[in-house]
Write an enzyme that holds these catalytic residues in place. Sequence first.
Site, PDB file in Angstrom:
ATOM      1  N   HIS A 203       0.801  -1.225   0.000  1.00 37.50           N
ATOM      2  CA  HIS A 203       0.000   0.000   0.000  1.00 37.50           C
ATOM      3  C   HIS A 203       0.835   1.276   0.000  1.00 37.50           C
ATOM      4  O   HIS A 203       0.783   2.092   0.912  1.00 37.50           O
ATOM      5  CB  HIS A 203      -0.973  -0.011   1.190  1.00 37.50           C
ATOM      6  CG  HIS A 203      -2.048  -1.037   1.078  1.00 37.50           C
ATOM      7  ND1 HIS A 203      -3.188  -1.006   1.856  1.00 37.50           N
ATOM      8  CD2 HIS A 203      -2.164  -2.126   0.280  1.00 37.50           C
ATOM      9  CE1 HIS A 203      -3.952  -2.048   1.547  1.00 37.50           C
ATOM     10  NE2 HIS A 203      -3.339  -2.740   0.583  1.00 37.50           N
ATOM     11  N   GLU A 298     -13.433   1.773  -4.220  1.00 34.14           N
ATOM     12  CA  GLU A 298     -14.243   2.991  -4.197  1.00 34.14           C
ATOM     13  C   GLU A 298     -13.844   3.996  -5.271  1.00 34.14           C
ATOM     14  O   GLU A 298     -12.665   4.288  -5.457  1.00 34.14           O
ATOM     15  CB  GLU A 298     -14.104   3.702  -2.848  1.00 34.14           C
ATOM     16  CG  GLU A 298     -14.701   2.976  -1.679  1.00 34.14           C
ATOM     17  CD  GLU A 298     -14.623   3.795  -0.401  1.00 34.14           C
ATOM     18  OE1 GLU A 298     -15.054   3.284   0.642  1.00 34.14           O
ATOM     19  OE2 GLU A 298     -14.130   4.959  -0.456  1.00 34.14           O
TER      20      GLU A 298
END
Length: 429
Positions: A203, A298
């Site tokens: 990440h 998202e």
Amino acid sequence: MPRFRSLALATVAAVALAPGAFAEDSAAQRPSRIEGDAFSAPAAKSAGDTPAETAPPNTGYKPLLPNQTRAPKPANAMKVEIATVAKGLASPWAMEFLPDGRMIVTEKAGKIRIVSKDGTVGPAIAGVPKVDARGQGGLLDIALSPGFATDGLVFFSYSEPRDKGNGTTVAKAKLVQDGKGGAKLDDGKVVFRQMPTYDGDKHFGSRLVFAADGKLFVTVGERSDKATRVQAQDLASGLGKVFRIDADGQAPKDNPFYGSDKAKPEIWSYGHRNVQAAALDGQGRLWTVEHGPRGGDELNRPRPGLNYGWPVATYGIEYSGEPLGEGVTQAAGTVQPVYYWDPVIGPSGMALYTGTLFPAWTDDFLVGGLVSEGIVVLKRDGDKVVTEERVPLDARIRDVRVGPDGAVYAVTDGPDGRILKLTPKANAG
């Protein structure tokens, strides 16, 4: 943790939930903060009757808004021709077009190459700093300076090896070309470092997007682990944020937290998980797509000072199948995603279609899919998604760009990476 606001929360799609609620039955328990036509169903004349996504979801969560997930696909699918224009790239991560139509490409292990118009892959460019290429790390995005034609500057992001760990870093350098397909980076300078440093391999984000005013949006991740993910909600931490800086790495004075002694001044928005897709719309506004956990990718339109929920509220669950945190999809003071995917698409690069070859895609977002193995086309009406189209490419897609010829270019992931060119199929329909 201190809270800061730059916009009235009355405009934020947020609902307070009781602790431990498992989402789907909670939205009706408390009044919504959404106003206006947020609950009206968006529609498009081009929409069909079935959704693009038909696989079973990972959760029982229900969307708050119409078409917030599983929007209908277009009644007529786009038919495309797919050609390979370059191959032999070692785990390419990002691509950008140079003014003359050639392509500049980053490779995860730490190399930058120029690809000619005929697909010839040039030698590795000298002057690239060392990267930590373990796991999801490595050399990441690349963007040309808005003044590239005169200053020759390129900006690039990478997972930087540091004492006791690593982190996402942004640097700039002058691209000096040798006229033979090769080049070097001169006068390299780090302009921004995501802090704190963390010893992990997941990440990092990261996309770089220049706005029309010359400011640079930098997206990052929250480093994945449970110990770090909570810092996405901490304004004193650089994890899980979208940043806005100038070309020298300084925070503009109109950033939402500029001048605060309790927040990093470079922060534009927060509460993000791992943003690997970002692009401007036709109005010059930033949009992003971030990786969710198991479910919950998202689409957001990050606005200054707002909280996008992670890890407090999400439409995804832990990879183990357990609820994430208190298992809520809405929380007071957080913004609902414009759109989400369950199961995930695995978002990568993202582009706004502005060419002429695909008129049906005009002003649509094209999002690369690592998991969906293709391009996801999102048509919007205002700030709502009205159709979702899947263009299968049978490969993990790392980046998507619109070429100067109006064709769509997709970069495939892996040790033998390719650049694919999409054009309309002749005599389609």
